[in-house]
Design an enzyme around this catalytic site. Structure first.
Site, PDB file in Angstrom:
ATOM      1  N   TYR A   1       2.244   3.531  19.974  1.00  0.00           N
ATOM      2  CA  TYR A   1       0.939   3.782  20.395  1.00  0.00           C
ATOM      3  C   TYR A   1       0.862   2.271  20.892  1.00  0.00           C
ATOM      4  CZ  TYR A   1      -3.627   4.775  22.386  1.00  0.00           C
ATOM      5  OH  TYR A   1      -4.869   5.078  23.259  1.00  0.00           O
TER       6      TYR A   1
ATOM      7  N   GLU B   1       8.271   0.197  10.935  1.00  0.00           N
ATOM      8  CA  GLU B   1       7.635  -0.995   9.666  1.00  0.00           C
ATOM      9  C   GLU B   1       8.197   0.663   8.239  1.00  0.00           C
ATOM     10  OE1 GLU B   1       5.000   2.098  11.601  1.00  0.00           O
ATOM     11  OE2 GLU B   1       6.058   0.785  12.061  1.00  0.00           O
TER      12      GLU B   1
ATOM     13  N   SER C   1     -11.166   0.219 -17.941  1.00  0.00           N
ATOM     14  CA  SER C   1     -10.629   1.304 -17.973  1.00  0.00           C
ATOM     15  C   SER C   1      -8.610   1.558 -18.467  1.00  0.00           C
ATOM     16  CB  SER C   1      -9.934   2.387 -16.756  1.00  0.00           C
ATOM     17  OG  SER C   1      -9.701   1.682 -16.299  1.00  0.00           O
ATOM     18  N   GLY C   2      -8.288   0.852 -18.467  1.00  0.00           N
ATOM     19  CA  GLY C   2      -6.508   1.235 -19.200  1.00  0.00           C
ATOM     20  C   GLY C   2      -6.183   1.490 -17.889  1.00  0.00           C
ATOM     21  N   GLY C   3      -6.733   1.070 -16.739  1.00  0.00           N
ATOM     22  CA  GLY C   3      -5.890   1.923 -15.318  1.00  0.00           C
ATOM     23  C   GLY C   3      -4.943   0.395 -15.313  1.00  0.00           C
TER      24      GLY C   3
ATOM     25  N   LYS D   1      -1.221  -2.387  -4.149  1.00  0.00           N
ATOM     26  CA  LYS D   1      -1.146  -1.938  -5.281  1.00  0.00           C
ATOM     27  C   LYS D   1       0.112  -2.722  -6.249  1.00  0.00           C
ATOM     28  CE  LYS D   1      -2.936   0.979  -7.756  1.00  0.00           C
ATOM     29  NZ  LYS D   1      -3.555   1.568  -8.763  1.00  0.00           N
TER      30      LYS D   1
END
Length: 524
Positions: free
Chosen positions: A86, A182, A234-236, A380
């Site tokens: 687009y 991508e 949190s341990g995450g 992440k």
């Protein structure tokens, strides 16, 4: 130390499901980039001073009234420009070309022939045909195509179905590609993006894990100074990496609060304490609030209600612990870049998905902290690389996603300690066997679900009437869609037998073969 933000690309998002992939590919190349809604102010774009601009794909139909357009400022900054799908179509229309419905829409694999010389595609190909033309294997996703080149542009790529699959103005360094470089299905996609970012935009590759860590440590020290910081651990992955970064930057000026809500995985509470308090020397205050959470969740069945209760109770416990501490000026959060992107998108006039960003569910106004969010520029995968460099265990960094409300949304209906204890053990058996059989890293998420129903079974010569456990494992790239994992039948039989033999309260195990859509990955 190089300035990691000195060379940068601005990506304007027109709503494509692939837009975040563009940003991740640019970062992987080693160049900083930011992703913002296409209708961000011209003043911001000018102030940002990008080395180049990328216009993403999107769901709009470019030849319809009121469809999205690139801000005029992008054509006045005298910086290289790349339009994708687009983004290419709106470039064409805005610069004097035309676009219309394609005679044959293209969705999926296509082969592109490079035409005429272009700096963007020169000497990049997957194969050479008998006539000596370079061919590229690419991924298409469009029903509209450019039918007339903009003024002073040349054709640089085409397919059998799409005569204008790429165009360029070499003098201005403006390019448009109908295909998606991508996505991994476009085999030379990274090479094309790298050509644009490094050769055409002249960006240096300063965005590296080591440089990012050094930059973050310097910024944390500058922001915090001699003050104290509080972190809800949190341990995450995200909060763990924040803890490791802060500890390295400010040492004992960091205090972590770890709330055990009774909804964690088996032995998770002990593992978090061992990793941070014992091995890394981080100051961690552990609060056992299991009974309080179970009490507040008693007789609550609605999943959204359970989420809200858990968020509210966490804040309540966190606030109680924070009030016991003195001279805390900063609150650290594990905000990452997708959270920031989603918040920015929600302010766009063309937003398709609205998700407000509240990392810890919103803290009470009376808790007057300044925020420290060291990961807010990172995806992440970048967070994991930083954690790995800082010495966090890979088991913690690369384990499957775990929902914020924990096991509460994997226990259907009412949450009880009895149910959580059963589920914890069943989940641990499933994950243990996935690791034993080298299957854990072959699926993207796997877990057990507790069903509050009973089923008749047989143990020895006796009748058993007890609970049902469902197993769930999926394969996915972006978690927006998912395919149920085709785990071997012998493996599923082994896990099922272990769960029923080792947990006396389970009489039946089932395997979830629902895809997303129409189902979701989690059950609640």
């Amino acid at each position: 130390m190089p300035n990691i933000h000195n060379n940068k690309i601005l990506i304007l998002d027109f709503g494509s499901q692939y837009t975040q992939l563009i940003a991740r590919r640019i970062r992987e190349i080693g160049v900083y980039c930011e992703l913002l809604p296409y209708d961000v102010s011209s003043h911001f774009i000018e102030k940002f001073k990008p080395n180049g601009i990328i216009l993403s794909g999107g769901p709009d139909t470019v030849n319809q009234t009121n469809s999205a357009r690139a801000p005029d400022i992008v054509f006045k900054l005298n910086v290289p420009l790349l339009g994708i799908c687009y983004g290419m179509q709106t470039m064409a229309v805005q610069l004097g070309g035309k676009a219309n419905s394609a005679e044959k829409a293209e969705f999926g694999f296509a082969q592109v022939r490079a035409r005429h010389h272009s700096e963007l595609l020169n000497n990049i190909s997957d194969e050479i045909n008998s006539a000596g033309h370079g061919l590229l294997d690419v991924w298409m996703s469009h029903g509209i195509e450019v039918i007339k080149l903009p003024t002073d542009f040349n054709l640089i790529a085409s397919t059998r179905n799409c005569p204008i699959a790429g165009f360029g103005n070499e003098e201005k360094h403006y390019y448009g590609l109908q295909f998606h470089p991508e996505v991994t299905h476009t085999k030379q996609g990274k090479a094309i993006l790298e050509r644009f970012v490094t050769n055409i935009c002249k960006c240096q590759k300063n965005w590296t894990t080591e440089n990012i860590i050094n930059d973050l440590l310097m910024k944390i020290k500058y922001q915090v100074g001699d003050n104290k910081v509080l972190l809800g651990l949190s341990g995450g992955v995200d909060s763990s990496v924040v803890a490791a970064l802060l500890h390295k930057a400010i040492d004992d000026k960091l205090t972590c609060i770890f709330v055990d809500n009774g909804l964690l995985r088996l032995n998770e509470s002990d593992e978090v304490m061992k990793t941070f308090a014992e091995n890394m020397g981080v100051k961690v205050i552990k609060t056992d609030a299991q009974n309080y959470f179970y009490e507040k969740l008693s007789n609550k069945n609605d999943p959204e209600n359970k989420r809200k209760i858990i968020g509210r109770v966490f804040i309540e416990i966190f606030e109680q612990e924070a009030q016991k501490l003195k001279n805390i000026k900063f609150l650290a959060q594990g905000t990452i870049y997708p959270d920031v992107i989603e918040s920015a998108v929600s302010t766009s006039s063309k937003a398709k998905v609205i998700k407000s960003h509240h990392n810890v569910g919103g803290l009470p106004d009376k808790m007057q902290f300044e925020l420290v969010e060291p990961l807010k520029e990172l995806f992440k995968d970048e967070v994991r690389q930083i954690g790995k460099k800082l010495g966090l265990p890979e088991k913690m960094l690369y384990r499957h996603p775990f929902p914020g409300p924990g096991l509460a949304v994997r226990i259907l209906g009412q949450v009880k300690k009895e149910y959580a204890d059963i589920l914890r053990r069943a989940d641990q058996i499933f994950i243990e066997e996935l690791n034993n059989h080298d299957l854990y890293d072959k699926v993207n998420q796997a877990f057990a679900v507790f069903l509050p129903i009973k089923s008749v079974g047989v143990t020895g010569d006796e009748r058993r009437y007890d609970y049902v456990i469902a197993l769930r494992a999926v394969e996915t790239i972006d978690f927006m869609t998912a395919r149920w994992a085709r785990l071997p039948h012998d493996f599923l039989e082994l896990v099922s037998n272990r769960i029923m033999n080792e947990i006396s309260r389970v009489s039946r195990v089932v395997y979830d073969i629902s895809g997303k859509p129409p189902a979701t990955i989690e059950w609640e």
